[in-house]
Design a protein around this motif. Structure first.
Motif, PDB file in Angstrom:
ATOM      1  N   LEU A  10       1.109  -0.992   0.122  1.00 10.33           N
ATOM      2  CA  LEU A  10       0.288  -0.034   0.103  1.00 10.33           C
ATOM      3  C   LEU A  10       0.889   1.155  -0.003  1.00 10.33           C
ATOM      4  O   LEU A  10       0.692   1.917  -0.703  1.00 10.33           O
ATOM      5  N   LYS A  11       1.779   1.325   0.825  1.00  6.44           N
ATOM      6  CA  LYS A  11       3.372   2.052   1.006  1.00  6.44           C
ATOM      7  C   LYS A  11       3.564   2.957  -0.564  1.00  6.44           C
ATOM      8  O   LYS A  11       3.464   3.928  -0.564  1.00  6.44           O
ATOM      9  N   LYS A  12       3.868   1.514  -1.423  1.00  4.13           N
ATOM     10  CA  LYS A  12       4.368   1.874  -2.785  1.00  4.13           C
ATOM     11  C   LYS A  12       3.634   2.188  -3.551  1.00  4.13           C
ATOM     12  O   LYS A  12       4.063   2.476  -4.780  1.00  4.13           O
ATOM     13  N   GLY A  13       1.558   2.491  -3.281  1.00  2.59           N
ATOM     14  CA  GLY A  13       0.874   2.787  -4.235  1.00  2.59           C
ATOM     15  C   GLY A  13       0.607   1.242  -5.837  1.00  2.59           C
ATOM     16  O   GLY A  13       0.120   1.580  -6.473  1.00  2.59           O
ATOM     17  N   ASP A  14       0.776   0.278  -4.106  1.00  3.97           N
ATOM     18  CA  ASP A  14       0.277  -1.075  -5.458  1.00  3.97           C
ATOM     19  C   ASP A  14      -1.541  -0.646  -5.511  1.00  3.97           C
ATOM     20  O   ASP A  14      -2.069  -1.262  -4.872  1.00  3.97           O
ATOM     21  N   GLN A  15      -1.653  -1.155  -6.884  1.00  4.74           N
ATOM     22  CA  GLN A  15      -3.704  -0.153  -7.186  1.00  4.74           C
ATOM     23  C   GLN A  15      -3.852  -2.372  -6.949  1.00  4.74           C
ATOM     24  O   GLN A  15      -4.983  -1.895  -6.455  1.00  4.74           O
ATOM     25  N   LYS A  16      -3.475  -3.230  -7.160  1.00  3.41           N
ATOM     26  CA  LYS A  16      -3.667  -4.623  -7.137  1.00  3.41           C
ATOM     27  C   LYS A  16      -4.491  -4.539  -5.340  1.00  3.41           C
ATOM     28  O   LYS A  16      -5.077  -5.252  -4.736  1.00  3.41           O
ATOM     29  N   ALA A  17      -3.255  -4.432  -4.792  1.00  7.52           N
ATOM     30  CA  ALA A  17      -3.105  -4.053  -3.251  1.00  7.52           C
ATOM     31  C   ALA A  17      -4.344  -3.454  -2.187  1.00  7.52           C
ATOM     32  O   ALA A  17      -5.258  -3.577  -1.238  1.00  7.52           O
ATOM     33  N   PHE A  18      -4.606  -2.095  -2.446  1.00  4.82           N
ATOM     34  CA  PHE A  18      -5.598  -0.896  -2.964  1.00  4.82           C
ATOM     35  C   PHE A  18      -6.836  -1.262  -3.184  1.00  4.82           C
ATOM     36  O   PHE A  18      -7.924  -1.938  -2.580  1.00  4.82           O
ATOM     37  N   LYS A  19      -6.922  -2.139  -3.823  1.00  2.00           N
ATOM     38  CA  LYS A  19      -8.293  -2.614  -4.625  1.00  2.00           C
ATOM     39  C   LYS A  19      -8.876  -3.511  -3.545  1.00  2.00           C
ATOM     40  O   LYS A  19     -10.207  -3.921  -2.982  1.00  2.00           O
ATOM     41  N   LYS A  20      -7.844  -4.712  -3.176  1.00  2.13           N
ATOM     42  CA  LYS A  20      -8.214  -6.140  -2.246  1.00  2.13           C
ATOM     43  C   LYS A  20      -8.440  -5.511  -1.601  1.00  2.13           C
ATOM     44  O   LYS A  20      -9.495  -5.796  -0.684  1.00  2.13           O
ATOM     45  N   THR A  21      -7.713  -4.663  -0.536  1.00  2.00           N
ATOM     46  CA  THR A  21      -8.382  -4.125   0.550  1.00  2.00           C
ATOM     47  C   THR A  21      -9.620  -3.119   0.926  1.00  2.00           C
ATOM     48  O   THR A  21     -10.690  -3.550   1.477  1.00  2.00           O
ATOM     49  N   TYR A  22      -9.907  -2.978  -0.189  1.00  2.00           N
ATOM     50  CA  TYR A  22     -11.147  -1.900  -0.467  1.00  2.00           C
ATOM     51  C   TYR A  22     -12.078  -2.961  -0.509  1.00  2.00           C
ATOM     52  O   TYR A  22     -12.666  -2.582   0.224  1.00  2.00           O
ATOM     53  N   CYS A  23     -11.759  -4.008  -1.140  1.00  3.29           N
ATOM     54  CA  CYS A  23     -13.314  -4.719  -1.468  1.00  3.29           C
ATOM     55  C   CYS A  23     -13.256  -5.811   0.207  1.00  3.29           C
ATOM     56  O   CYS A  23     -14.127  -5.918   0.183  1.00  3.29           O
TER      57      CYS A  23
END
Length: 175
Positions: A10-23
Motif C-alpha cells: 500500500l505504501k508503494k501505491g500498489d493498486q491491486k493491494a489497494f483494490k483488494k483492501t477496499y473490497c
C-alpha cells in the motif's frame, strides 16, 4: 496477505493491494459507520472518505501496527470529526423560530416580512456560502446533490452551512 507485506504494498501505491483492501474492508467500515446516526452523510460517505484518506496518507502507515487497527482509527476519527461539526449546525427550524420571536417583539407580524428579513441576512453571506446554504436549506438539496453540482467535498459543504448558520444565529440573536 500478511500485515507487513500488505502495508508495504500500500505504501508503494500498489493498486491491486489497494483494490483488494477496499473490497475486503469496505463492508466492515459501512457496518461500523451504521452504528452512528448522521443528519447529513451516509455510512458510504464515511467508508469512501476513509479509503481516500488512507490512499492520500499511505506513506504514514506503520508496518508494526495492525492494518485493521490503523484503518478503523482513520474511520473513527473521520466520524468523530463529522459528529462534532454536525452537533454545531443549527437547524433552520430553530433559526426560523428565533426569527419569529424577534420579529414579533418588533411588531412585525407578517410572514412576508420574515422571509424578506431572512433574504436580507442571507445576502450578507459570502457568495459561495450563500449559494450552498440556499441550495440545502431553502431548495432542499442533499449534501450529495450539492457536491455533484458544485464539485466541492461534503466536508466543505458542511463547513459552509455551519458558518452560515452561525452567522444567521448571531444576527438573529442581536436583532
Amino acid at each position: 496477505m500478511q500485515n507487513k507485506k500488505l502495508i508495504k504494498k500500500l505504501k508503494k501505491g500498489d493498486q491491486k493491494a489497494f483494490k483488494k483492501t477496499y473490497c475486503l474492508y469496505y463492508p466492515k467500515l459501512i457496518h461500523t459507520a451504521k452504528r452512528f446516526k448522521f443528519k447529513f452523510l451516509t455510512p458510504d460517505d464515511f467508508a469512501q472518505e476513509t479509503f481516500l484518506k488512507l490512499y492520500n496518507n499511505k506513506s504514514q502507515l506503520k508496518e508494526d501496527v495492525l492494518f485493521d487497527k490503523q484503518l478503523f482509527v482513520i474511520c473513527k476519527n473521520i466520524i468523530i470529526n463529522h459528529l462534532n461539526r454536525e452537533n454545531k449546525v443549527i437547524p433552520l427550524e430553530q433559526l426560523s423560530f428565533k426569527m419569529e420571536e424577534t420579529i414579533e417583539n418588533d411588531d412585525f407580524n407578517d410572514q412576508e416580512h420574515q422571509i424578506k428579513h431572512l433574504h436580507v441576512l442571507l445576502n450578507q453571506l459570502p457568495q459561495q456560502q450563500q449559494k450552498i446554504y440556499k441550495m440545502h436549506k431553502l431548495e432542499n438539496y442533499s449534501y450529495k446533490e450539492i457536491t455533484e453540482i458544485t464539485g466541492l467535498s461534503a466536508k466543505t459543504i458542511a463547513n459552509h452551512i455551519y458558518l452560515a448558520n452561525k452567522f444567521l444565529q448571531k444576527k438573529v440573536s442581536n436583532a
